[in-house]
Write a protein that holds these residues in place. Structure first.
Motif, PDB file in Angstrom:
ATOM      1  N   PHE A  69      25.539   0.590 -65.122  1.00 54.41           N
ATOM      2  CA  PHE A  69      26.060  -0.656 -64.553  1.00 54.41           C
ATOM      3  C   PHE A  69      26.972  -0.354 -63.374  1.00 54.41           C
ATOM      4  O   PHE A  69      27.370   0.791 -63.144  1.00 54.41           O
ATOM      5  CB  PHE A  69      26.797  -1.478 -65.611  1.00 54.41           C
ATOM      6  CG  PHE A  69      27.881  -0.736 -66.356  1.00 54.41           C
ATOM      7  CD1 PHE A  69      29.189  -0.685 -65.873  1.00 54.41           C
ATOM      8  CD2 PHE A  69      27.598  -0.091 -67.552  1.00 54.41           C
ATOM      9  CE1 PHE A  69      30.181  -0.007 -66.554  1.00 54.41           C
ATOM     10  CE2 PHE A  69      28.590   0.597 -68.244  1.00 54.41           C
ATOM     11  CZ  PHE A  69      29.882   0.639 -67.753  1.00 54.41           C
ATOM     12  N   VAL A  70      27.292  -1.422 -62.645  1.00 55.86           N
ATOM     13  CA  VAL A  70      28.150  -1.310 -61.469  1.00 55.86           C
ATOM     14  C   VAL A  70      29.228  -2.384 -61.538  1.00 55.86           C
ATOM     15  O   VAL A  70      28.948  -3.531 -61.913  1.00 55.86           O
ATOM     16  CB  VAL A  70      27.339  -1.487 -60.168  1.00 55.86           C
ATOM     17  CG1 VAL A  70      28.254  -1.444 -58.954  1.00 55.86           C
ATOM     18  CG2 VAL A  70      26.266  -0.435 -60.026  1.00 55.86           C
ATOM     19  N   THR A  71      30.440  -2.028 -61.187  1.00 58.46           N
ATOM     20  CA  THR A  71      31.536  -2.981 -61.023  1.00 58.46           C
ATOM     21  C   THR A  71      32.138  -2.748 -59.636  1.00 58.46           C
ATOM     22  O   THR A  71      31.787  -1.764 -58.969  1.00 58.46           O
ATOM     23  CB  THR A  71      32.622  -2.778 -62.097  1.00 58.46           C
ATOM     24  OG1 THR A  71      33.385  -1.605 -61.773  1.00 58.46           O
ATOM     25  CG2 THR A  71      32.026  -2.626 -63.497  1.00 58.46           C
ATOM     26  N   PRO A  72      33.030  -3.598 -59.183  1.00 62.40           N
ATOM     27  CA  PRO A  72      33.646  -3.347 -57.866  1.00 62.40           C
ATOM     28  C   PRO A  72      34.431  -2.046 -57.798  1.00 62.40           C
ATOM     29  O   PRO A  72      34.596  -1.487 -56.708  1.00 62.40           O
ATOM     30  CB  PRO A  72      34.578  -4.557 -57.688  1.00 62.40           C
ATOM     31  CG  PRO A  72      33.963  -5.633 -58.532  1.00 62.40           C
ATOM     32  CD  PRO A  72      33.400  -4.918 -59.714  1.00 62.40           C
ATOM     33  N   GLU A  73      34.913  -1.543 -58.943  1.00 69.06           N
ATOM     34  CA  GLU A  73      35.762  -0.347 -58.935  1.00 69.06           C
ATOM     35  C   GLU A  73      35.019   0.935 -59.293  1.00 69.06           C
ATOM     36  O   GLU A  73      35.304   2.002 -58.745  1.00 69.06           O
ATOM     37  CB  GLU A  73      36.936  -0.515 -59.909  1.00 69.06           C
ATOM     38  CG  GLU A  73      37.922  -1.599 -59.536  1.00 69.06           C
ATOM     39  CD  GLU A  73      37.449  -2.978 -59.946  1.00 69.06           C
ATOM     40  OE1 GLU A  73      36.674  -3.079 -60.933  1.00 69.06           O
ATOM     41  OE2 GLU A  73      37.805  -3.958 -59.255  1.00 69.06           O
ATOM     42  N   TYR A  74      34.073   0.856 -60.214  1.00 71.89           N
ATOM     43  CA  TYR A  74      33.412   2.070 -60.679  1.00 71.89           C
ATOM     44  C   TYR A  74      31.958   1.796 -61.022  1.00 71.89           C
ATOM     45  O   TYR A  74      31.527   0.645 -61.172  1.00 71.89           O
ATOM     46  CB  TYR A  74      34.151   2.666 -61.880  1.00 71.89           C
ATOM     47  CG  TYR A  74      34.325   1.716 -63.053  1.00 71.89           C
ATOM     48  CD1 TYR A  74      33.343   1.591 -64.030  1.00 71.89           C
ATOM     49  CD2 TYR A  74      35.480   0.951 -63.174  1.00 71.89           C
ATOM     50  CE1 TYR A  74      33.505   0.730 -65.099  1.00 71.89           C
ATOM     51  CE2 TYR A  74      35.654   0.079 -64.244  1.00 71.89           C
ATOM     52  CZ  TYR A  74      34.659  -0.032 -65.194  1.00 71.89           C
ATOM     53  OH  TYR A  74      34.819  -0.899 -66.251  1.00 71.89           O
ATOM     54  N   THR A  75      31.210   2.886 -61.119  1.00 68.04           N
ATOM     55  CA  THR A  75      29.768   2.818 -61.371  1.00 68.04           C
ATOM     56  C   THR A  75      29.406   3.778 -62.490  1.00 68.04           C
ATOM     57  O   THR A  75      29.897   4.909 -62.525  1.00 68.04           O
ATOM     58  CB  THR A  75      28.987   3.215 -60.099  1.00 68.04           C
ATOM     59  OG1 THR A  75      29.214   2.240 -59.083  1.00 68.04           O
ATOM     60  CG2 THR A  75      27.491   3.324 -60.364  1.00 68.04           C
ATOM     61  N   LYS A  76      28.557   3.327 -63.391  1.00 60.73           N
ATOM     62  CA  LYS A  76      27.966   4.226 -64.375  1.00 60.73           C
ATOM     63  C   LYS A  76      26.534   4.495 -63.927  1.00 60.73           C
ATOM     64  O   LYS A  76      25.708   3.585 -63.858  1.00 60.73           O
ATOM     65  CB  LYS A  76      27.965   3.621 -65.776  1.00 60.73           C
ATOM     66  CG  LYS A  76      27.434   4.587 -66.833  1.00 60.73           C
ATOM     67  CD  LYS A  76      27.200   3.898 -68.168  1.00 60.73           C
ATOM     68  CE  LYS A  76      26.525   4.860 -69.150  1.00 60.73           C
ATOM     69  NZ  LYS A  76      25.952   4.151 -70.317  1.00 60.73           N
ATOM     70  N   ALA A  77      26.254   5.754 -63.590  1.00 57.25           N
ATOM     71  CA  ALA A  77      24.929   6.137 -63.103  1.00 57.25           C
ATOM     72  C   ALA A  77      24.451   7.357 -63.865  1.00 57.25           C
ATOM     73  O   ALA A  77      25.179   8.343 -63.981  1.00 57.25           O
ATOM     74  CB  ALA A  77      24.975   6.434 -61.607  1.00 57.25           C
ATOM     75  N   SER A  78      23.233   7.282 -64.411  1.00 62.28           N
ATOM     76  CA  SER A  78      22.665   8.370 -65.222  1.00 62.28           C
ATOM     77  C   SER A  78      23.625   8.802 -66.318  1.00 62.28           C
ATOM     78  O   SER A  78      23.776   9.986 -66.607  1.00 62.28           O
ATOM     79  CB  SER A  78      22.295   9.562 -64.327  1.00 62.28           C
ATOM     80  OG  SER A  78      21.283   9.206 -63.424  1.00 62.28           O
ATOM     81  N   GLY A  79      24.312   7.811 -66.903  1.00 66.89           N
ATOM     82  CA  GLY A  79      25.185   8.077 -68.047  1.00 66.89           C
ATOM     83  C   GLY A  79      26.564   8.582 -67.693  1.00 66.89           C
ATOM     84  O   GLY A  79      27.366   8.837 -68.590  1.00 66.89           O
ATOM     85  N   LYS A  80      26.884   8.717 -66.407  1.00 67.45           N
ATOM     86  CA  LYS A  80      28.193   9.228 -65.989  1.00 67.45           C
ATOM     87  C   LYS A  80      28.918   8.190 -65.143  1.00 67.45           C
ATOM     88  O   LYS A  80      28.295   7.373 -64.461  1.00 67.45           O
ATOM     89  CB  LYS A  80      28.020  10.525 -65.187  1.00 67.45           C
ATOM     90  CG  LYS A  80      27.391  11.656 -65.981  1.00 67.45           C
ATOM     91  CD  LYS A  80      27.214  12.898 -65.106  1.00 67.45           C
ATOM     92  CE  LYS A  80      26.569  14.033 -65.881  1.00 67.45           C
ATOM     93  NZ  LYS A  80      26.363  15.239 -65.039  1.00 67.45           N
ATOM     94  N   PHE A  81      30.246   8.265 -65.167  1.00 66.71           N
ATOM     95  CA  PHE A  81      31.060   7.313 -64.425  1.00 66.71           C
ATOM     96  C   PHE A  81      31.516   7.910 -63.095  1.00 66.71           C
ATOM     97  O   PHE A  81      31.877   9.084 -63.020  1.00 66.71           O
ATOM     98  CB  PHE A  81      32.287   6.904 -65.247  1.00 66.71           C
ATOM     99  CG  PHE A  81      31.963   6.008 -66.410  1.00 66.71           C
ATOM    100  CD1 PHE A  81      31.926   4.629 -66.244  1.00 66.71           C
ATOM    101  CD2 PHE A  81      31.680   6.537 -67.656  1.00 66.71           C
ATOM    102  CE1 PHE A  81      31.622   3.794 -67.309  1.00 66.71           C
ATOM    103  CE2 PHE A  81      31.382   5.713 -68.729  1.00 66.71           C
ATOM    104  CZ  PHE A  81      31.347   4.334 -68.551  1.00 66.71           C
ATOM    105  N   TYR A  82      31.505   7.048 -62.053  1.00 70.05           N
ATOM    106  CA  TYR A  82      31.904   7.480 -60.718  1.00 70.05           C
ATOM    107  C   TYR A  82      32.869   6.464 -60.118  1.00 70.05           C
ATOM    108  O   TYR A  82      32.765   5.249 -60.380  1.00 70.05           O
ATOM    109  CB  TYR A  82      30.682   7.608 -59.800  1.00 70.05           C
ATOM    110  CG  TYR A  82      29.700   8.671 -60.216  1.00 70.05           C
ATOM    111  CD1 TYR A  82      29.769   9.959 -59.700  1.00 70.05           C
ATOM    112  CD2 TYR A  82      28.686   8.384 -61.136  1.00 70.05           C
ATOM    113  CE1 TYR A  82      28.861  10.936 -60.083  1.00 70.05           C
ATOM    114  CE2 TYR A  82      27.775   9.352 -61.531  1.00 70.05           C
ATOM    115  CZ  TYR A  82      27.866  10.628 -60.994  1.00 70.05           C
ATOM    116  OH  TYR A  82      26.964  11.598 -61.388  1.00 70.05           O
ATOM    117  N   ASP A  83      33.771   6.957 -59.307  1.00 70.67           N
ATOM    118  CA  ASP A  83      34.692   6.103 -58.570  1.00 70.67           C
ATOM    119  C   ASP A  83      33.975   5.553 -57.337  1.00 70.67           C
ATOM    120  O   ASP A  83      33.422   6.320 -56.550  1.00 70.67           O
ATOM    121  CB  ASP A  83      35.935   6.899 -58.154  1.00 70.67           C
ATOM    122  CG  ASP A  83      36.946   6.043 -57.431  1.00 70.67           C
ATOM    123  OD1 ASP A  83      36.789   5.859 -56.208  1.00 70.67           O
ATOM    124  OD2 ASP A  83      37.894   5.564 -58.078  1.00 70.67           O
TER     125      ASP A  83
END
Length: 647
Positions: A572-586
């Motif tokens: 999923f994606v939010t304005p602050e962070y993204t979960k991509a391929s099971g990992k969270f990114y700023d």
């Protein structure tokens, strides 16, 4: 002496089996490494990738050893062929969709005729590699069969082979569970199953999941929809008072931009804007349009059909196959039927392809679509057709008289086709040179995007001349990605950035813009939103309360709009962070967040729960139990027919 020489040269049936098994094992492993993007992250995953074909090879080929005499060799070849065919079919499908074939996709046989050109474009000469072991096996069989006994092999050897295969699978699964807990119960991503267990075991897993989904409908009852209703009621976002009912009674023209990703907007190739007309709508000086620049698609295997489902029902697509095909006979409370019943709208879909593609001629009846203008209504001569169907320019031009024939107010869905993989276009119609990444699909992508842009510009002109533009809501959206993750090297050249998992997720933005007669556009809106939010937004613009229906999206203009975007695989994606391929990114830095916060983990659980509830609605056909608080009549499909009446 000759007898001894023949014995020395011959290979026993078990030897033949071992050769077949080893070649199929190595072929499968090399395919995983070079054809699939499985995101191997550690030594354990690399080891599992190497061993996971073994169990399938031993078990399936092992059954051939029960055959009598020389038939064992024939059955080994037959089973090897079937497994190789499945493997190669997945390779070709993955090159196009970055996904794996499921049983539901195999039921979509009506689509194959339109896919022919695209499939051939996905094949390469080096694919002969996938038949190499079969050629060797056939040669070995004819060389050695006369030296094999006609008797049946004892049961001990075949049973031992199969038992070793089962034990290998158990070890494989156990190690996979160590690296990825709850692999088979919580995952929403087919990539994980293939990475840990292999494509053959994935096929079995998929068959089980498909059987379970069929059983789910039989076991479902009215209490199941209550759980869903409670969730969507709590999620509901009240409408923006200034916009509620602002579009009531207006025509709605919904324009589908095939395979159009947002990075195309304002992109310059060879110093030229690729989509100058669409850019002008985004930056409109007259302030007609509102453009959402953080709008994402959410499709899965159904691609365009999934986009249609999401935007007209506010449900998520299925994790496997397309709901249009596997759940085409479900009960739906879709936007066309609601508008028809509540405000006497005439609904119509315009599409220059066969009516049965994606089972549209059936599912549209359940959506309450009044008219379906398909290939039979258009001039489909060879000059007008390329790739999937009617070119966009003749499509829009020929659609104008049909649009004018509709009773007002109408809800018209215009579906373009030319800007679709493999992005074919006649040389005399290409008004911009291709890119030069060396990847044909990516290079041609910009040429068909320009063609689509020119088509849309002409359509707007024709709408104005027909008197249909001024008093109509114009909605424009992208249905899904056009360039899959299989083209990362080329996209690095296009974007100037390395295409990481984070960057690839950010590239899933597609355009969404809307013009409402009598309402000033808001320019560019930065709120995060997605396709699931379109239906509640449209209902509120038309003065219909969205909380009377089961919907997982929220009004994009509402002050209470939820700014998180859910993808089918649980990311999923939010304005602050993204979960991509099971990992969270700023989002600001693109850097990995090594220790996710409590808020992130809670949203992760919420996203998975939301997907599960939507799946329950589709698998259980739960809307058959749901009666909206306002008057609602279940759609009677017998009232609809999309056969063209000949004059």
């Amino acid at each position: 002496m000759n007898k001894l020489t023949n014995q020395y040269k011959s290979i026993s049936k078990m030897g033949f089996f071992y050769i077949a098994g080893i070649m199929l094992w190595i072929k499968s492993y090399l395919t995983y490494v070079f054809e699939f993007n499985l995101d191997i992250q550690n030594v354990m995953q690399e080891f599992l990738l190497f061993i996971n074909p073994i169990s399938s090879v031993l078990i399936f080929l092992g059954f051939a050893l029960f055959a009598k005499g020389k038939r064992a060799g024939i059955w080994i070849i037959v089973l090897d062929f079937l497994m190789s065919f499945l493997l190669y079919a997945n390779v070709v499908y993955y090159r196009s969709a970055a996904d794996y074939i499921t049983l539901p996709t195999l039921t979509q046989t009506d689509n194959f005729g339109s896919l022919g050109g695209s499939i051939l474009n996905l094949m390469a000469w080096h694919d002969l590699f996938y038949a190499l072991d079969l050629i060797v096996l056939i040669g070995l069989y004819f060389w050695n069969r006369n030296n094999w006994s006609n008797s049946r092999m004892g049961f001990r050897k075949p049973m031992l082979v199969i038992a070793i295969g089962v034990m290998t699978f158990c070890v494989n699964l156990g190690l996979a569970e160590v690296d990825r807990p709850e692999l088979l119960t919580r995952t929403f991503d087919r990539n994980y199953i293939v990475k840990y267990l292999g494509s053959y075991n994935f096929a079995i897993y998929d068959a089980i999941q498909t059987a379970q989904s069929s059983r789910q409908r039989v076991l479902a009852d009215s209490s199941d929809i209550t759980v869903v209703e409670n969730y969507t009621t709590n999620k509901y976002a009240a409408p923006n008072k200034e916009l509620f009912g602002a579009a009531k009674g207006k025509n709605i023209i919904k324009i589908h931009l095939e395979s159009f990703q947002s990075f195309l907007i304002d992109y310059k190739l060879h110093g030229e804007e690729v989509t100058p007309f669409i850019n002008s709508l985004v930056h409109n000086e007259k302030k007609n349009f509102t453009y959402f620049d953080n709008f994402f698609h959410q499709v899965a295997q159904g691609k365009t059909a999934d986009a249609e489902l999401i935007m007209d029902t506010s449900l998520y697509p299925l994790p496997q196959g397309a709901a249009f095909v596997t759940k085409g006979n479900n009960t739906y409370q879709a936007l066309p039927a609601i508008l028809g019943q509540k405000q006497n709208y005439t609904s119509a879909v315009f599409h220059g392809d066969n009516k049965s593609f994606w089972n549209r001629d059936e599912v549209y009846k359940h959506f309450g679509v009044d008219k379906f203008f398909h290939a039979k209504y258009y001039d489909m001569n060879k000059e007008n057709v390329i790739n999937y169907g009617l070119k966009d320019k003749p499509f829009f031009k020929q659609s104008i008289p049909m649009l004018k024939s509709l009773d007002k107010p109408f809800y018209a869905h215009m579906m373009t086709l030319t800007h679709h993989h493999p992005y074919l276009i006649d040389e005399d119609e290409a008004s911009i040179k291709p890119a030069n990444t060396g990847d044909p699909s990516v290079d041609r992508y910009f040429q068909t995007a320009r063609y689509l842009d020119e088509s849309l510009k002409q359509f707007f002109k024709d709408l104005k001349e027909a008197g249909l533009y001024k008093d109509s809501v114009i909605m424009i959206y992208g249905d899904h990605y056009g360039i899959s993750e299989n083209h990362k090297p080329a996209m690095k050249q296009i974007t100037g950035e390395k295409i990481t998992d984070f960057k690839h997720t950010q590239l899933q933005r597609v355009p969404f813009m809307i013009k409402i007669p009598g309402v000033d556009g808001k320019g560019t809106v930065h709120e995060y939103s997605s396709q699931v939010d379109v239906m509640p937004t449209m209902l509120h613009l038309l003065g219909i309360k969205a909380n009377n229906y089961i919907m997982f999206g929220t009004d994009m203009f509402s002050k209470k709009h939820d700014e998180y975007v859910v993808f089918r695989d649980g990311d999923f994606v939010t304005p602050e962070y993204t979960k991509a391929s099971g990992k969270f990114y700023d989002n600001d830095t693109g850097e990995l967040i090594k220790e996710p916060t409590k808020e992130m983990k809670e949203l992760e659980k919420k996203v998975l729960h939301e997907l599960e509830l939507s799946d329950n609605v589709l698998y259980g056909d739960l809307l058959r139990f749901y009666e909206p608080s306002e008057s609602w009549k279940q759609v009677d499909t017998s009232e609809f027919s999309y056969l063209k009446k000949e004059k």
